[in-house]
Design a protein around this motif. Structure first.
Motif, PDB file in Angstrom:
ATOM      1  N   TYR A   6       0.881  -1.170   0.000  1.00 37.53           N
ATOM      2  CA  TYR A   6       0.000   0.000   0.000  1.00 37.53           C
ATOM      3  C   TYR A   6       0.915   1.216   0.000  1.00 37.53           C
ATOM      4  O   TYR A   6       1.610   1.486   0.974  1.00 37.53           O
ATOM      5  N   LEU A   7       0.930   1.925  -1.114  1.00 42.74           N
ATOM      6  CA  LEU A   7       1.841   3.042  -1.311  1.00 42.74           C
ATOM      7  C   LEU A   7       1.181   4.370  -0.985  1.00 42.74           C
ATOM      8  O   LEU A   7      -0.033   4.515  -1.150  1.00 42.74           O
ATOM      9  N   ASN A   8       1.968   5.320  -0.548  1.00 39.55           N
ATOM     10  CA  ASN A   8       1.496   6.686  -0.326  1.00 39.55           C
ATOM     11  C   ASN A   8       2.215   7.627  -1.275  1.00 39.55           C
ATOM     12  O   ASN A   8       3.423   7.525  -1.450  1.00 39.55           O
ATOM     13  N   PHE A   9       1.443   8.530  -1.865  1.00 40.17           N
ATOM     14  CA  PHE A   9       1.983   9.494  -2.811  1.00 40.17           C
ATOM     15  C   PHE A   9       1.765  10.909  -2.315  1.00 40.17           C
ATOM     16  O   PHE A   9       0.879  11.171  -1.509  1.00 40.17           O
ATOM     17  N   ASN A  10       2.568  11.807  -2.860  1.00 42.79           N
ATOM     18  CA  ASN A  10       2.517  13.214  -2.521  1.00 42.79           C
ATOM     19  C   ASN A  10       1.646  13.958  -3.542  1.00 42.79           C
ATOM     20  O   ASN A  10       2.112  14.858  -4.225  1.00 42.79           O
ATOM     21  N   GLY A  11       0.387  13.515  -3.683  1.00 39.14           N
ATOM     22  CA  GLY A  11      -0.537  14.155  -4.610  1.00 39.14           C
ATOM     23  C   GLY A  11      -0.474  13.633  -6.029  1.00 39.14           C
ATOM     24  O   GLY A  11      -1.130  14.175  -6.909  1.00 39.14           O
ATOM     25  N   GLN A  12       0.294  12.564  -6.290  1.00 42.57           N
ATOM     26  CA  GLN A  12       0.467  12.042  -7.649  1.00 42.57           C
ATOM     27  C   GLN A  12      -0.112  10.650  -7.829  1.00 42.57           C
ATOM     28  O   GLN A  12       0.208   9.966  -8.797  1.00 42.57           O
ATOM     29  N   GLY A  59      -2.649  -9.361 -12.940  1.00 44.75           N
ATOM     30  CA  GLY A  59      -2.810 -10.808 -12.765  1.00 44.75           C
ATOM     31  C   GLY A  59      -3.540 -11.047 -11.464  1.00 44.75           C
ATOM     32  O   GLY A  59      -4.591 -10.460 -11.219  1.00 44.75           O
ATOM     33  N   GLU A  60      -2.966 -11.880 -10.609  1.00 45.65           N
ATOM     34  CA  GLU A  60      -3.575 -12.140  -9.303  1.00 45.65           C
ATOM     35  C   GLU A  60      -3.013 -11.237  -8.206  1.00 45.65           C
ATOM     36  O   GLU A  60      -3.444 -11.312  -7.058  1.00 45.65           O
ATOM     37  N   ALA A  61      -2.061 -10.385  -8.561  1.00 45.99           N
ATOM     38  CA  ALA A  61      -1.459  -9.472  -7.588  1.00 45.99           C
ATOM     39  C   ALA A  61      -2.247  -8.169  -7.524  1.00 45.99           C
ATOM     40  O   ALA A  61      -2.926  -7.788  -8.472  1.00 45.99           O
ATOM     41  N   VAL A  62      -2.152  -7.491  -6.392  1.00 43.08           N
ATOM     42  CA  VAL A  62      -2.853  -6.229  -6.180  1.00 43.08           C
ATOM     43  C   VAL A  62      -1.877  -5.210  -5.584  1.00 43.08           C
ATOM     44  O   VAL A  62      -1.129  -5.522  -4.653  1.00 43.08           O
ATOM     45  N   LEU A  63      -1.899  -4.012  -6.143  1.00 43.38           N
ATOM     46  CA  LEU A  63      -1.132  -2.889  -5.619  1.00 43.38           C
ATOM     47  C   LEU A  63      -2.157  -1.824  -5.242  1.00 43.38           C
ATOM     48  O   LEU A  63      -3.054  -1.528  -6.035  1.00 43.38           O
ATOM     49  N   MET A  64      -2.048  -1.285  -4.037  1.00 47.18           N
ATOM     50  CA  MET A  64      -2.988  -0.265  -3.576  1.00 47.18           C
ATOM     51  C   MET A  64      -2.233   0.982  -3.145  1.00 47.18           C
ATOM     52  O   MET A  64      -1.038   0.922  -2.850  1.00 47.18           O
ATOM     53  N   ALA A  65      -2.944   2.114  -3.112  1.00 47.72           N
ATOM     54  CA  ALA A  65      -2.280   3.374  -2.760  1.00 47.72           C
ATOM     55  C   ALA A  65      -3.284   4.463  -2.457  1.00 47.72           C
ATOM     56  O   ALA A  65      -4.488   4.319  -2.693  1.00 47.72           O
ATOM     57  N   SER A  66      -2.741   5.592  -1.985  1.00 46.85           N
ATOM     58  CA  SER A  66      -3.531   6.807  -1.782  1.00 46.85           C
ATOM     59  C   SER A  66      -2.581   8.004  -1.774  1.00 46.85           C
ATOM     60  O   SER A  66      -1.363   7.844  -1.724  1.00 46.85           O
ATOM     61  N   ASP A  67      -3.171   9.190  -1.838  1.00 47.48           N
ATOM     62  CA  ASP A  67      -2.411  10.421  -1.652  1.00 47.48           C
ATOM     63  C   ASP A  67      -2.403  10.726  -0.158  1.00 47.48           C
ATOM     64  O   ASP A  67      -3.459  10.732   0.482  1.00 47.48           O
ATOM     65  N   ALA A  68      -1.216  10.965   0.378  1.00 51.25           N
ATOM     66  CA  ALA A  68      -1.092  11.339   1.785  1.00 51.25           C
ATOM     67  C   ALA A  68      -1.118  12.860   1.872  1.00 51.25           C
ATOM     68  O   ALA A  68      -0.545  13.554   1.026  1.00 51.25           O
ATOM     69  N   SER A  69      -1.774  13.370   2.880  1.00 55.74           N
ATOM     70  CA  SER A  69      -1.799  14.824   3.057  1.00 55.74           C
ATOM     71  C   SER A  69      -0.376  15.321   3.307  1.00 55.74           C
ATOM     72  O   SER A  69       0.470  14.574   3.812  1.00 55.74           O
ATOM     73  N   PRO A  70      -0.080  16.562   2.927  1.00 56.75           N
ATOM     74  CA  PRO A  70       1.291  17.068   3.054  1.00 56.75           C
ATOM     75  C   PRO A  70       1.901  16.896   4.451  1.00 56.75           C
ATOM     76  O   PRO A  70       3.082  16.591   4.569  1.00 56.75           O
ATOM     77  N   HIS A  72       1.387  14.491   6.448  1.00 59.35           N
ATOM     78  CA  HIS A  72       1.600  13.069   6.743  1.00 59.35           C
ATOM     79  C   HIS A  72       2.464  12.351   5.701  1.00 59.35           C
ATOM     80  O   HIS A  72       2.864  11.211   5.922  1.00 59.35           O
ATOM     81  N   TYR A  73       2.756  13.007   4.587  1.00 64.40           N
ATOM     82  CA  TYR A  73       3.545  12.351   3.544  1.00 64.40           C
ATOM     83  C   TYR A  73       5.003  12.214   3.965  1.00 64.40           C
ATOM     84  O   TYR A  73       5.595  13.147   4.494  1.00 64.40           O
ATOM     85  N   GLU A  74       5.552  11.030   3.745  1.00 69.39           N
ATOM     86  CA  GLU A  74       6.978  10.781   3.949  1.00 69.39           C
ATOM     87  C   GLU A  74       7.506  10.071   2.720  1.00 69.39           C
ATOM     88  O   GLU A  74       6.855   9.182   2.177  1.00 69.39           O
ATOM     89  N   LYS A  75       8.690  10.448   2.294  1.00 72.95           N
ATOM     90  CA  LYS A  75       9.345   9.799   1.167  1.00 72.95           C
ATOM     91  C   LYS A  75       9.509   8.310   1.463  1.00 72.95           C
ATOM     92  O   LYS A  75       9.837   7.931   2.593  1.00 72.95           O
ATOM     93  N   THR A  76       9.279   7.468   0.463  1.00 72.16           N
ATOM     94  CA  THR A  76       9.380   6.022   0.650  1.00 72.16           C
ATOM     95  C   THR A  76      10.835   5.635   0.917  1.00 72.16           C
ATOM     96  O   THR A  76      11.721   5.958   0.139  1.00 72.16           O
ATOM     97  N   ARG A  77      11.047   4.941   2.034  1.00 72.37           N
ATOM     98  CA  ARG A  77      12.382   4.473   2.415  1.00 72.37           C
ATOM     99  C   ARG A  77      12.259   3.113   3.081  1.00 72.37           C
ATOM    100  O   ARG A  77      11.260   2.812   3.713  1.00 72.37           O
TER     101      ARG A  77
END
Length: 133
Positions: A6-12, A59-70, A72-77
């Motif tokens: 589950y990924l978080n994005f900075n508005g993208q 396929g049978e895999a799922v990737l999920m995500a959302s935009d995190a508010s400024p 709460h957003y942290e660069k993925t590490r």
């Protein structure tokens, strides 16, 4: 049981998921905005078009995500999305597509454990490991 990144994005998020849909040959099955949710009234107007929840099936895999508010957003590490494929040509195609406007950390190449392996950070800041055993 199923584990899904589950990924978080900075508005993208919307742009990223449309890119992933194209690169991975998947299908976006959900793209809910804050403005179309029951929380719309509590959401600032400038966030109404941001993504509250997205779901991409590959396929049978799922990737999920959302935009995190400024605030709460942290660069993925400290993590990568690991993608495994059976065909070296497919691994190379996906690697090339995802690395567009991104940063290659390890070029895709044969290794002692895989026919192809490479690492990159895509244009949205998401780290990927592409593997073909």
């Amino acid at each position: 049981m199923q584990l899904n990144p589950y990924l978080n994005f900075n508005g993208q998020c919307e742009t990223a998921f449309k890119f992933y849909e194209k690169c991975l040959g998947g299908k976006i099955t959900a793209m809910l905005t804050f403005g179309s949710s029951p929380m719309a009234e509590q959401t600032p107007p400038e966030w109404h078009d941001k993504i509250m929840h997205a779901r991409l099936a590959v396929g049978e895999a799922v990737l999920m995500a959302s935009d995190a508010s400024p605030e709460h957003y942290e660069k993925t590490r400290g993590m990568s999305v690991a993608l495994n494929t059976d065909k070296p040509e497919e691994a190379e195609r996906i690697f090339a597509a995802l690395s567009e406007n991104g940063a290659v950390q390890m070029p895709i190449q044969p290794t002692f454990w895989a026919a192809r392996f490479g690492m990159l950070i895509d244009q949205f800041g998401i780290p990927w490991m592409i593997n073909c055993e």
